[in-house]
Write an enzyme that holds these catalytic residues in place. Structure first.
Site, PDB file in Angstrom:
ATOM      1  N   GLY A   1       0.818  -1.338  -0.231  1.00 14.98           N
ATOM      2  CA  GLY A   1      -0.039  -0.248  -0.019  1.00 14.98           C
ATOM      3  C   GLY A   1       0.869   1.121   0.110  1.00 14.98           C
TER       4      GLY A   1
ATOM      5  N   GLN B   1       3.074   9.833   1.045  1.00 17.03           N
ATOM      6  CA  GLN B   1       4.471   9.194   0.867  1.00 17.03           C
ATOM      7  C   GLN B   1       5.243   9.703  -0.209  1.00 17.03           C
ATOM      8  OE1 GLN B   1       2.429   5.087   2.184  1.00 17.03           O
ATOM      9  NE2 GLN B   1       4.909   5.361   2.885  1.00 17.03           N
TER      10      GLN B   1
ATOM     11  N   CYS C   1       6.652   0.175   7.060  1.00 15.21           N
ATOM     12  CA  CYS C   1       6.043   1.320   6.246  1.00 15.21           C
ATOM     13  C   CYS C   1       7.251   1.875   5.175  1.00 15.21           C
ATOM     14  CB  CYS C   1       5.701   2.526   7.274  1.00 15.21           C
ATOM     15  SG  CYS C   1       5.085   4.136   6.198  1.00 15.21           S
ATOM     16  N   LEU C   2       6.706   1.921   4.042  1.00 11.99           N
ATOM     17  CA  LEU C   2       8.030   2.512   2.980  1.00 11.99           C
ATOM     18  C   LEU C   2       8.764   3.737   3.382  1.00 11.99           C
ATOM     19  CD1 LEU C   2       6.041   1.672  -0.364  1.00 11.99           C
ATOM     20  CD2 LEU C   2       7.769   0.169   0.785  1.00 11.99           C
TER      21      LEU C   2
ATOM     22  N   HIS D   1      -3.714   1.548   8.081  1.00 13.83           N
ATOM     23  CA  HIS D   1      -2.255   1.876   7.799  1.00 13.83           C
ATOM     24  C   HIS D   1      -2.295   3.270   6.894  1.00 13.83           C
ATOM     25  CE1 HIS D   1       2.088   1.544   7.756  1.00 13.83           C
ATOM     26  NE2 HIS D   1       1.921   2.212   6.738  1.00 13.83           N
ATOM     27  N   GLU D   2      -3.051   2.781   5.853  1.00 14.09           N
ATOM     28  CA  GLU D   2      -3.081   3.805   4.738  1.00 14.09           C
ATOM     29  C   GLU D   2      -3.829   5.140   4.798  1.00 14.09           C
ATOM     30  OE1 GLU D   2      -0.656   3.778   2.606  1.00 14.09           O
ATOM     31  OE2 GLU D   2      -0.105   1.379   3.082  1.00 14.09           O
TER      32      GLU D   2
ATOM     33  N   HIS E   1      -2.335   7.417   7.258  1.00 14.99           N
ATOM     34  CA  HIS E   1      -1.408   8.430   6.402  1.00 14.99           C
ATOM     35  C   HIS E   1      -1.983   9.533   5.774  1.00 14.99           C
ATOM     36  CE1 HIS E   1       2.720   6.487   6.214  1.00 14.99           C
ATOM     37  NE2 HIS E   1       2.213   5.006   5.621  1.00 14.99           N
TER      38      HIS E   1
END
Ligand code: NI
Length: 176
Positions: free
Chosen positions: A47, A52, A98-99, A140-141, A144
């Protein structure tokens, strides 16, 4: 186009709420969604949210099909624009990463089942249910898009430890 994924502590966009998307079915929006998928797949993520890549818009794309690094798995792309969680049930605890905070994974407690209401690229509203990993990805997304990172769900002690390690990496020039 593959975007550069910005990292925690170097990017203010990661820590503030993103803006509602108001223009739909535009060439720009279609291109952005395609680029988010390309960036996510290139980063081996399941995701990614627009903040991000340093864009403060309420857009996230998700695909958990390759979560187990199964290269042959058929893609299951999900696009969520202006998403909101309208129902949460149960509880699950599992490792999350997380990226934007690469190299750090910690157990995070989340709801086990969630229902999300969101718009598609045409602006049409729809609802989608997720459980387990998909529910975790939704939470999670969508966090963000509200400027919240998974480390916000950890104890202050764990969070401070991660921040200290990241500051060291930044100082060493190993965190860009
Ligand atoms: Ni993330």
């Amino acid at each position: 186009m593959i975007y550069k994924v910005v990292r925690y502590m170097n990017a203010p966009a990661l820590e503030k709420p993103a803006s509602l998307v108001t223009a739909f079915d535009t060439a720009d929006l279609h291109a952005l969604v395609a680029d988010l998928f390309e960036t996510m797949y290139a980063s081996h993520g399941i995701g990614i949210a627009a903040p991000q890549v340093d864009l403060g818009q309420r857009i996230t794309v998700i695909d958990i099909a390759k979560a187990d690094d199964d290269e042959d798995a058929a893609p299951e792309p999900i696009i969520l624009i202006n998403p909101e969680i309208i129902k949460k049930e149960g509880k699950q605890t599992g490792e999350e990463g997380c990226l934007s905070i690469p190299g750090f994974r910690e157990p995070v407690s989340r709801a086990r089942n969630v229902t999300v209401r969101a718009q598609n690229v045409k602006g049409e509203w729809f609802e989608i249910d997720g459980e387990g990993l998909l529910a975790r990805a939704f939470q999670h997304e969508i966090d963000h898009l509200n400027g919240i990172l998974f480390i916000s769900h950890l104890s202050g002690l764990k969070r401070d430890l991660i921040k200290r390690k990241i500051r060291k990496l930044i100082k060493a020039g190993e965190w860009e």
